[in-house]
Design a protein around this motif. Structure first.
Motif, PDB file in Angstrom:
ATOM      1  N   MET A   1       0.841  -1.175   0.000  1.00 17.79           N
ATOM      2  CA  MET A   1       0.000   0.000   0.000  1.00 17.79           C
ATOM      3  C   MET A   1       0.892   1.246   0.000  1.00 17.79           C
ATOM      4  O   MET A   1       1.905   1.284   0.671  1.00 17.79           O
ATOM      5  CB  MET A   1      -0.909  -0.011   1.222  1.00 17.79           C
ATOM      6  CG  MET A   1      -1.733   1.250   1.364  1.00 17.79           C
ATOM      7  SD  MET A   1      -2.706   1.279   2.861  1.00 17.79           S
ATOM      8  CE  MET A   1      -4.319   1.122   2.174  1.00 17.79           C
ATOM      9  N   ARG A   2       0.505   2.234  -0.744  1.00 15.68           N
ATOM     10  CA  ARG A   2       1.223   3.501  -0.814  1.00 15.68           C
ATOM     11  C   ARG A   2       0.373   4.599  -0.192  1.00 15.68           C
ATOM     12  O   ARG A   2      -0.834   4.470  -0.075  1.00 15.68           O
ATOM     13  CB  ARG A   2       1.511   3.862  -2.267  1.00 15.68           C
ATOM     14  CG  ARG A   2       2.428   2.904  -2.944  1.00 15.68           C
ATOM     15  CD  ARG A   2       2.600   3.310  -4.381  1.00 15.68           C
ATOM     16  NE  ARG A   2       3.401   2.324  -5.061  1.00 15.68           N
ATOM     17  CZ  ARG A   2       4.356   2.622  -5.903  1.00 15.68           C
ATOM     18  NH1 ARG A   2       4.605   3.869  -6.210  1.00 15.68           N
ATOM     19  NH2 ARG A   2       5.054   1.670  -6.478  1.00 15.68           N
ATOM     20  N   TYR A   3       1.047   5.690   0.135  1.00 19.33           N
ATOM     21  CA  TYR A   3       0.295   6.865   0.569  1.00 19.33           C
ATOM     22  C   TYR A   3      -0.461   7.403  -0.639  1.00 19.33           C
ATOM     23  O   TYR A   3       0.112   7.607  -1.692  1.00 19.33           O
ATOM     24  CB  TYR A   3       1.229   7.951   1.097  1.00 19.33           C
ATOM     25  CG  TYR A   3       1.836   7.625   2.440  1.00 19.33           C
ATOM     26  CD1 TYR A   3       1.060   7.633   3.588  1.00 19.33           C
ATOM     27  CD2 TYR A   3       3.181   7.327   2.554  1.00 19.33           C
ATOM     28  CE1 TYR A   3       1.608   7.342   4.826  1.00 19.33           C
ATOM     29  CE2 TYR A   3       3.738   7.035   3.780  1.00 19.33           C
ATOM     30  CZ  TYR A   3       2.951   7.051   4.915  1.00 19.33           C
ATOM     31  OH  TYR A   3       3.505   6.757   6.123  1.00 19.33           O
ATOM     32  N   ASN A   4      -1.742   7.603  -0.467  1.00 18.34           N
ATOM     33  CA  ASN A   4      -2.553   8.203  -1.519  1.00 18.34           C
ATOM     34  C   ASN A   4      -3.013   9.571  -1.025  1.00 18.34           C
ATOM     35  O   ASN A   4      -2.825   9.909   0.148  1.00 18.34           O
ATOM     36  CB  ASN A   4      -3.723   7.281  -1.901  1.00 18.34           C
ATOM     37  CG  ASN A   4      -4.635   7.000  -0.727  1.00 18.34           C
ATOM     38  OD1 ASN A   4      -5.044   7.905  -0.013  1.00 18.34           O
ATOM     39  ND2 ASN A   4      -4.975   5.737  -0.523  1.00 18.34           N
ATOM     40  N   PRO A   5      -3.593  10.379  -1.877  1.00 18.78           N
ATOM     41  CA  PRO A   5      -3.991  11.730  -1.445  1.00 18.78           C
ATOM     42  C   PRO A   5      -4.926  11.741  -0.232  1.00 18.78           C
ATOM     43  O   PRO A   5      -4.803  12.609   0.629  1.00 18.78           O
ATOM     44  CB  PRO A   5      -4.673  12.311  -2.683  1.00 18.78           C
ATOM     45  CG  PRO A   5      -3.994  11.623  -3.825  1.00 18.78           C
ATOM     46  CD  PRO A   5      -3.759  10.208  -3.330  1.00 18.78           C
TER      47      PRO A   5
END
Length: 81
Positions: free
Chosen positions: A1-5
Motif C-alpha cells: 500500500m502507498r500513501y494516496n492523497p
C-alpha cells in the motif's frame, strides 16, 4: 500500500493537533476544503477523533498523531545552517 492523497489529507490533519495538551481540539468548518472535511470524517470513522468535524484526539488518535508528527520530523529536509 502507498500513501494516496486521502491518506495524506488525514496525516496532514493529524499534524494540526497540539500534542502538548489534551484540552485543545480542532474544528473543521463546513466551508473548509472538501478534502479536509472528508479527511476529518474518515478519521472519526476510524476512531481517531471524537467528532466527524474534528473535536479531540482519542487515545488511538493521540498515538497516531504522535507517530505522524515524528515521521514528519524524520523526513523533513534539514534547513541550511
Amino acid at each position: 500500500m502507498r500513501y494516496n492523497p486521502a491518506l495524506m489529507d488525514e496525516l496532514n490533519l493529524l499534524l494540526h493537533f497540539n500534542l502538548d495538551t489534551t484540552q485543545q481540539g480542532i474544528k473543521v468548518h463546513h466551508d473548509a476544503d472538501p478534502d479536509l472535511i472528508a479527511a476529518a470524517a474518515r478519521l472519526h470513522e476510524k476512531g481517531l477523533i471524537t467528532l466527524p468535524d474534528g473535536g479531540y484526539l482519542t487515545e488511538l488518535g493521540r498515538e497516531t498523531a504522535e507517530h505522524a508528527q515524528s515521521l514528519l520530523g524524520l523526513l523533513k529536509t534539514p534547513e541550511p545552517a
